[in-house]
Design a protein around this motif. Structure first.
Motif, PDB file in Angstrom:
ATOM      1  N   ALA A 195       0.828  -1.202   0.000  1.00 45.09           N
ATOM      2  CA  ALA A 195       0.000   0.000   0.000  1.00 45.09           C
ATOM      3  C   ALA A 195       0.866   1.256   0.000  1.00 45.09           C
ATOM      4  CB  ALA A 195      -0.932  -0.001   1.206  1.00 45.09           C
ATOM      5  N   ARG A 196       1.887   1.279   0.857  1.00 47.15           N
ATOM      6  CA  ARG A 196       2.760   2.458   0.923  1.00 47.15           C
ATOM      7  C   ARG A 196       3.452   2.677  -0.415  1.00 47.15           C
ATOM      8  NH1 ARG A 196       4.510  -0.050   5.768  1.00 47.15           N
ATOM      9  NH2 ARG A 196       6.433  -0.614   4.653  1.00 47.15           N
ATOM     10  N   ARG A 197       3.923   1.604  -1.042  1.00 52.24           N
ATOM     11  CA  ARG A 197       4.647   1.752  -2.307  1.00 52.24           C
ATOM     12  C   ARG A 197       3.736   2.178  -3.442  1.00 52.24           C
ATOM     13  NH1 ARG A 197       9.466  -2.848  -1.948  1.00 52.24           N
ATOM     14  NH2 ARG A 197      10.232  -2.077   0.072  1.00 52.24           N
ATOM     15  N   GLU A 198       2.485   1.771  -3.385  1.00 50.11           N
ATOM     16  CA  GLU A 198       1.543   2.259  -4.385  1.00 50.11           C
ATOM     17  C   GLU A 198       1.309   3.760  -4.217  1.00 50.11           C
ATOM     18  OE1 GLU A 198      -2.818   1.172  -6.312  1.00 50.11           O
ATOM     19  OE2 GLU A 198      -1.980  -0.066  -4.699  1.00 50.11           O
ATOM     20  N   ILE A 199       1.221   4.213  -2.978  1.00 51.15           N
ATOM     21  CA  ILE A 199       1.045   5.644  -2.715  1.00 51.15           C
ATOM     22  C   ILE A 199       2.261   6.428  -3.200  1.00 51.15           C
ATOM     23  CG2 ILE A 199       0.910   7.365  -0.863  1.00 51.15           C
ATOM     24  CD1 ILE A 199      -0.752   5.237   0.718  1.00 51.15           C
ATOM     25  N   ILE A 200       3.455   5.967  -2.868  1.00 49.12           N
ATOM     26  CA  ILE A 200       4.673   6.665  -3.286  1.00 49.12           C
ATOM     27  C   ILE A 200       4.806   6.653  -4.804  1.00 49.12           C
ATOM     28  CG2 ILE A 200       7.197   6.681  -3.146  1.00 49.12           C
ATOM     29  CD1 ILE A 200       6.902   5.416  -0.337  1.00 49.12           C
ATOM     30  N   SER A 201       4.483   5.538  -5.429  1.00 50.32           N
ATOM     31  CA  SER A 201       4.577   5.435  -6.888  1.00 50.32           C
ATOM     32  C   SER A 201       3.647   6.420  -7.577  1.00 50.32           C
ATOM     33  CB  SER A 201       4.245   4.008  -7.342  1.00 50.32           C
ATOM     34  OG  SER A 201       5.175   3.083  -6.843  1.00 50.32           O
ATOM     35  N   ARG A 202       2.490   6.664  -6.972  1.00 53.90           N
ATOM     36  CA  ARG A 202       1.557   7.618  -7.566  1.00 53.90           C
ATOM     37  C   ARG A 202       2.141   9.026  -7.574  1.00 53.90           C
ATOM     38  NH1 ARG A 202      -2.588   6.195  -4.955  1.00 53.90           N
ATOM     39  NH2 ARG A 202      -3.570   4.955  -6.591  1.00 53.90           N
ATOM     40  N   HIS A 203       2.958   9.349  -6.594  1.00 54.85           N
ATOM     41  CA  HIS A 203       3.634  10.649  -6.589  1.00 54.85           C
ATOM     42  C   HIS A 203       4.841  10.640  -7.534  1.00 54.85           C
ATOM     43  CE1 HIS A 203       1.161  12.146  -3.370  1.00 54.85           C
ATOM     44  NE2 HIS A 203       1.522  11.175  -2.558  1.00 54.85           N
ATOM     45  N   ALA A 204       5.460   9.479  -7.693  1.00 56.64           N
ATOM     46  CA  ALA A 204       6.664   9.384  -8.527  1.00 56.64           C
ATOM     47  C   ALA A 204       6.353   9.586 -10.006  1.00 56.64           C
ATOM     48  CB  ALA A 204       7.341   8.034  -8.314  1.00 56.64           C
ATOM     49  N   ARG A 205       5.236   9.053 -10.484  1.00 54.50           N
ATOM     50  CA  ARG A 205       4.969   9.075 -11.932  1.00 54.50           C
ATOM     51  C   ARG A 205       4.914  10.489 -12.505  1.00 54.50           C
ATOM     52  NH1 ARG A 205       2.013   4.513 -10.342  1.00 54.50           N
ATOM     53  NH2 ARG A 205      -0.013   5.552 -10.261  1.00 54.50           N
ATOM     54  N   PRO A 206       4.096  11.405 -11.971  1.00 57.19           N
ATOM     55  CA  PRO A 206       4.100  12.758 -12.546  1.00 57.19           C
ATOM     56  C   PRO A 206       5.427  13.477 -12.345  1.00 57.19           C
ATOM     57  CG  PRO A 206       2.753  12.688 -10.565  1.00 57.19           C
ATOM     58  CD  PRO A 206       3.078  11.270 -10.914  1.00 57.19           C
ATOM     59  N   HIS A 219       6.659  -0.305 -10.059  1.00 58.83           N
ATOM     60  CA  HIS A 219       5.727  -0.106 -11.165  1.00 58.83           C
ATOM     61  C   HIS A 219       5.487  -1.406 -11.929  1.00 58.83           C
ATOM     62  CE1 HIS A 219       6.766   4.321 -10.765  1.00 58.83           C
ATOM     63  NE2 HIS A 219       5.459   4.301 -10.743  1.00 58.83           N
ATOM     64  N   LEU A 220       6.523  -2.199 -12.081  1.00 53.70           N
ATOM     65  CA  LEU A 220       6.355  -3.496 -12.740  1.00 53.70           C
ATOM     66  C   LEU A 220       5.407  -4.385 -11.943  1.00 53.70           C
ATOM     67  CD1 LEU A 220      10.022  -4.267 -13.878  1.00 53.70           C
ATOM     68  CD2 LEU A 220       8.044  -3.863 -15.378  1.00 53.70           C
ATOM     69  N   ALA A 221       5.539  -4.358 -10.620  1.00 52.58           N
ATOM     70  CA  ALA A 221       4.689  -5.187  -9.769  1.00 52.58           C
ATOM     71  C   ALA A 221       3.217  -4.804  -9.880  1.00 52.58           C
ATOM     72  CB  ALA A 221       5.145  -5.077  -8.318  1.00 52.58           C
ATOM     73  N   LYS A 222       2.943  -3.530 -10.196  1.00 51.60           N
ATOM     74  CA  LYS A 222       1.572  -3.052 -10.329  1.00 51.60           C
ATOM     75  C   LYS A 222       1.104  -3.029 -11.782  1.00 51.60           C
ATOM     76  CE  LYS A 222       0.825  -2.289  -5.955  1.00 51.60           C
ATOM     77  NZ  LYS A 222      -0.200  -3.061  -5.204  1.00 51.60           N
ATOM     78  N   GLY A 223       1.972  -3.493 -12.710  1.00 49.07           N
ATOM     79  CA  GLY A 223       1.584  -3.552 -14.116  1.00 49.07           C
ATOM     80  C   GLY A 223       1.492  -2.200 -14.796  1.00 49.07           C
ATOM     81  N   ARG A 224       2.309  -1.234 -14.379  1.00 49.18           N
ATOM     82  CA  ARG A 224       2.275   0.108 -14.967  1.00 49.18           C
ATOM     83  C   ARG A 224       3.151   0.164 -16.223  1.00 49.18           C
ATOM     84  NH1 ARG A 224      -2.067   2.340 -12.374  1.00 49.18           N
ATOM     85  NH2 ARG A 224      -1.927   2.011 -10.119  1.00 49.18           N
ATOM     86  N   TYR A 225       2.849  -0.704 -17.178  1.00 56.12           N
ATOM     87  CA  TYR A 225       3.710  -0.850 -18.353  1.00 56.12           C
ATOM     88  C   TYR A 225       3.628   0.368 -19.285  1.00 56.12           C
ATOM     89  CZ  TYR A 225       3.360  -5.632 -16.650  1.00 56.12           C
ATOM     90  OH  TYR A 225       3.372  -6.751 -15.855  1.00 56.12           O
ATOM     91  N   LYS A 226       2.448   0.938 -19.447  1.00 53.02           N
ATOM     92  CA  LYS A 226       2.309   2.107 -20.324  1.00 53.02           C
ATOM     93  C   LYS A 226       3.117   3.281 -19.777  1.00 53.02           C
ATOM     94  CE  LYS A 226      -2.204   1.069 -22.335  1.00 53.02           C
ATOM     95  NZ  LYS A 226      -3.611   1.528 -22.508  1.00 53.02           N
ATOM     96  N   PHE A 227       3.032   3.471 -18.458  1.00 56.93           N
ATOM     97  CA  PHE A 227       3.818   4.562 -17.869  1.00 56.93           C
ATOM     98  C   PHE A 227       5.306   4.316 -18.058  1.00 56.93           C
ATOM     99  CE2 PHE A 227       6.553   5.417 -14.204  1.00 56.93           C
ATOM    100  CZ  PHE A 227       6.667   6.797 -14.339  1.00 56.93           C
TER     101      PHE A 227
END
Length: 302
Positions: A239-250, A275-283
């Motif tokens: 959960a924490r890494r998903e939150i941090i990743s959401r800030h990292a992308r932009p 990002h790979l673990a969450k399937g953020r391949y397009k990003f």
């Protein structure tokens, strides 16, 4: 009963501060106390406060950044909730009453995020609506939504803030995200849905306009997560890494676009596995392409 200690950090923004304090004075729910922390201003802020607002507690410190200023105010506060407001922003008259009603309704949560609206010239608060909110067991439980609030848009229970050890004081952006992550497992997180409770002024002096400080601030979050600095252990790591990743992308995309390729590349690599673990391949493809193009342009120009 909810007692709000309102904490306003300021640095050379006296003209904005005057309007900010007017909005606090207009609250239908009066604050328990107002603390203004002058972070080394040279525009006569403290003198003006002492001459015109003796009821406000004015604290002067050497310039140390917004995180340190908020922490200083929190250390001097005695209310059970800390309501932060930046000196260039404004509250509608119903802000504190909305917070009070939601805090009572949801059993005194540890953390609340305001509903904000940007403005440049004249604030638009919209209409006063019934107080509604999204409610979570803790901040980590909100990882599937884009829950965001700057440091001046947060309300924290004072004992929870002390437990989290306040904001980081390294002058990087993202100190607000760090505080929220420090409260990952603290009971009760409320995100205001309506009404708008903060008018956020957009101007050239906004700290978030500094792209490099933003990227470095997100890297700090990544490093602290990797070091196990945030509570909740392995059970809340995803959960924490998903939150941090959401800030990292932009941050990565904006840094790559504006020529901060080294910082963007570093953050890209540090969060690649997340990002790979969450399937953020397009990003990952879009960001990787943007970084590669920037690198080619820099090579050609050299």
């Amino acid at each position: 009963m909810v007692q709000f200690s309102v904490i306003v950090p300021t640095y050379n923004r006296l003209s904005y501060l005057k309007h900010c304090l007017e909005s606090i004075a207009a609250q239908t729910c009066a604050p328990f106390e107002i603390i203004v922390v002058d972070d080394g201003s040279t525009d006569g802020t403290v003198e003006w406060l002492q001459n015109t607002h003796p009821e406000i507690r004015a604290i002067r410190q050497q310039n140390a950044g917004p995180g340190a200023a908020r922490n200083r105010g929190a250390a001097e506060a005695s209310g059970d909730y800390l309501a932060f407001l930046d000196s260039d922003d404004l509250w509608p008259p119903w802000a504190l009453s909305t917070y009070r009603d939601l805090l009572k309704r949801y059993d005194r949560p540890s953390l609340l995020f305001a509903r904000y609206r940007d403005f440049a010239e004249l604030p638009d608060f919209g209409l006063l609506e019934a107080a509604t909110a999204e409610v979570y067991a803790n901040f980590a439980a909100s990882h599937k939504v884009a829950a965001f609030a700057g440091g001046g848009m947060m309300v924290a229970r004072r004992d929870a803030f002390v437990y989290a050890e306040g904001f980081p004081e390294d002058r990087l952006n993202g100190e607000d995200h760090d505080l929220a992550l420090q409260l990952s497992d603290a009971p009760g997180f409320v995100r205001v849905v309506s009404p708008v409770t903060v008018a956020h002024r957009v101007h050239s002096g906004n700290e978030m306009g500094d792209v490099e400080k933003t990227v470095l601030g997100v890297i700090r979050l990544v490093e602290r997560e990797e070091a196990g600095a945030y509570p909740g252990g392995r059970s809340l790591a995803s959960a924490r890494r998903e939150i941090i990743s959401r800030h990292a992308r932009p941050a990565i995309l904006e840094a790559a676009k504006t020529g901060h390729s080294t910082a963007a590349g570093d953050l890209y690599q540090r969060t690649l596995s997340w990002h790979l673990a969450k399937g953020r391949y397009k990003f990952l493809a879009a960001a990787g392409f943007s970084l590669a193009i920037r690198k080619l342009r820099m090579s050609d120009s050299g």
